[in-house]
Design an enzyme around this catalytic site. Structure first.
Site, PDB file in Angstrom:
ATOM      1  N   GLY A  68      -2.730  31.056  53.613  1.00  0.00           N
ATOM      2  CA  GLY A  68      -3.532  31.658  54.664  1.00  0.00           C
ATOM      3  C   GLY A  68      -4.304  32.864  54.201  1.00  0.00           C
ATOM      4  O   GLY A  68      -5.373  33.171  54.724  1.00  0.00           O
ATOM      5  N   MET A 118      -6.247  31.219  63.700  1.00  0.00           N
ATOM      6  CA  MET A 118      -7.359  30.819  62.844  1.00  0.00           C
ATOM      7  C   MET A 118      -7.717  29.340  63.007  1.00  0.00           C
ATOM      8  O   MET A 118      -8.885  28.980  63.067  1.00  0.00           O
ATOM      9  CB  MET A 118      -7.044  31.117  61.381  1.00  0.00           C
ATOM     10  CG  MET A 118      -6.662  32.576  61.098  1.00  0.00           C
ATOM     11  SD  MET A 118      -7.929  33.779  61.533  1.00  0.00           S
ATOM     12  CE  MET A 118      -9.108  33.504  60.220  1.00  0.00           C
ATOM     13  N   GLY A 119      -6.703  28.473  63.021  1.00  0.00           N
ATOM     14  CA  GLY A 119      -6.970  27.050  63.233  1.00  0.00           C
ATOM     15  C   GLY A 119      -7.387  26.294  61.985  1.00  0.00           C
ATOM     16  O   GLY A 119      -8.278  25.431  62.041  1.00  0.00           O
ATOM     17  N   SER A 182       2.033  25.175  61.907  1.00  0.00           N
ATOM     18  CA  SER A 182       1.079  26.134  62.452  1.00  0.00           C
ATOM     19  C   SER A 182       0.985  25.948  63.962  1.00  0.00           C
ATOM     20  O   SER A 182       0.874  24.829  64.445  1.00  0.00           O
ATOM     21  CB  SER A 182      -0.302  25.936  61.828  1.00  0.00           C
ATOM     22  OG  SER A 182      -1.266  26.698  62.537  1.00  0.00           O
ATOM     23  N   ASN A 184      -1.525  26.798  65.711  1.00  0.00           N
ATOM     24  CA  ASN A 184      -2.938  26.915  66.065  1.00  0.00           C
ATOM     25  C   ASN A 184      -3.728  25.622  65.946  1.00  0.00           C
ATOM     26  O   ASN A 184      -4.949  25.626  66.071  1.00  0.00           O
ATOM     27  CB  ASN A 184      -3.586  28.007  65.206  1.00  0.00           C
ATOM     28  CG  ASN A 184      -2.882  29.340  65.375  1.00  0.00           C
ATOM     29  OD1 ASN A 184      -2.577  29.745  66.490  1.00  0.00           O
ATOM     30  ND2 ASN A 184      -2.587  30.006  64.267  1.00  0.00           N
ATOM     31  N   THR A 248       9.630  31.381  57.162  1.00  0.00           N
ATOM     32  CA  THR A 248       9.059  30.420  58.083  1.00  0.00           C
ATOM     33  C   THR A 248       7.575  30.701  58.280  1.00  0.00           C
ATOM     34  O   THR A 248       7.027  31.659  57.746  1.00  0.00           O
ATOM     35  CB  THR A 248       9.732  30.518  59.474  1.00  0.00           C
ATOM     36  OG1 THR A 248       9.404  31.800  60.057  1.00  0.00           O
ATOM     37  CG2 THR A 248      11.217  30.359  59.412  1.00  0.00           C
TER      38      THR A 248
END
Length: 343
Positions: A68, A118-119, A182, A184, A248
């Site tokens: 990320g 963020m996606g 995630s 997102n 995690t």
């Protein structure tokens, strides 16, 4: 002193803009004679006691950069100079995607935490493979490839997305991280359910075994699973034959102790200090249930004491992300020095 000044400047900007600006400026600094040498020397520190052997890989130290931070491998030359033992790029998807609408990154300064939604914004796996290929001749650090699925791919199509990324990156990375956690990307976390998770991991392992040198595979899970779900994940990991877990990802929970209540209402995954004890508890749970799986601990690591907590709980390696935002690039050296002192 330098970071204190820079931090005031960067924290006056939008967090996402500040991230790109700070990294680009540091990368520029490495191209300027004099400044480059000073920066490199200021980050330099290794010690034989820090070396870690895990799953056939030799880590010069156990401190890694979580996925990320450098999704597209833009700053690998800079990041390896900071002294990481390993760097995880991604999460990358088969096709490029822009991610969620901005703003999508929020600092909770009083809580030393961050919320992001963020996606999976990234340039796609082909662009990342090209950057990693160009980086090979300069590479002096282990690289992990964190892979995911595109937003418009259904969960039934997810395995094909993961496999495409897996094959595209296999020759360039030292290990893989499978991101099914995630918060997102809509419905992504459903892939953590035992049956779809087992199917996905078995397909990836089957593809892995077709290579002359298979790569270690780690599964990154959410901190929001209950104990029964965690045990299911452990079972799926063992049965599929992957090497370990990354514990995690960010959490969708909002602890009562958060001071920045209004910002905490933002949707997305929470990381940083607020996540620290939760991830440490999950590491303990997994280690008590299984003594063989490798564990990478991540969540709220800002200093050597934080790192030791994760290692004592059962992790062999650790990763940082949010700590870099608050503590700056000299944090890596500081953690390593503290780890040596505590040994």
């Amino acid at each position: 002193m330098l970071w204190t000044l820079l931090k005031k400047i960067f924290f006056s900007l939008d967090p996402e803009r500040a991230h790109y600006l700070s990294m680009n400026l540091l990368q520029l600094g490495l191209k300027i004679p004099g400044i480059s040498n000073w920066l490199i020397q200021s980050w330099k520190f290794e010690h034989p006691a820090l070396q870690q052997n895990l799953d056939g890989m030799v880590f010069k130290n156990p401190v890694g950069l979580a996925a990320g931070f450098d999704k597209d491998g833009r700053w690998l030359h800079l990041l390896q100079q900071l002294g990481f033992g390993f760097i995880e790029v991604g999460t990358v998807t088969p096709k490029p995607q822009s991610g969620n609408p901005k703003p999508r990154l929020f600092r909770l300064v009083k809580d030393q935490s961050v919320i992001n939604r963020m996606g999976f914004n990234n340039n796609g796996v082909e662009a990342l493979a090209k950057r990693l290929s160009e980086f090979q001749k300069h590479k002096n650090v282990l690289i992990g490839g964190n892979i995911g699925k595109n937003k418009d791919s259904s969960n039934e199509e997810a395995a094909a997305d993961y496999l495409k990324c897996f094959h595209a990156l296999h020759q360039y990375v030292d290990y893989f991280a499978i991101n099914v956690s995630s918060p997102n990307t809509a419905n992504l976390r459903a892939l953590q359910d035992k049956e779809p998770l087992m199917q996905l991991l078995i397909k990836l392992q089957a593809a892995n075994q077709n290579y002359p040198v298979p790569k270690p595979i780690y599964l990154k899970i959410a901190p929001d699973l209950n104990k029964e779900q965690i045990l299911d994940v452990i079972d799926a990991a063992i049965q599929s034959g992957i090497q370990g877990l990354i514990l995690t990802n960010t959490t969708i929970s909002r602890p009562d102790f958060l001071l920045e209540k209004e910002k905490a209402k933002e949707a997305g995954g929470l990381s940083g200090k607020a996540l620290s004890s939760l991830t440490t508890d999950i590491i303990k749970t997994v280690r008590e249930a299984n003594s063989t799986l490798s564990i990478v601990g991540v969540g709220g690591i800002f200093n050597g004491n934080d790192a030791v907590q994760k290692l004592n709980a059962g992790a062999q390696l650790i990763q940082v992300y949010t700590g870099m935002i608050f503590e700056g690039p000299w944090m890596v050296k500081k953690i390593k020095k503290e780890l040596v002192r505590m040994k």
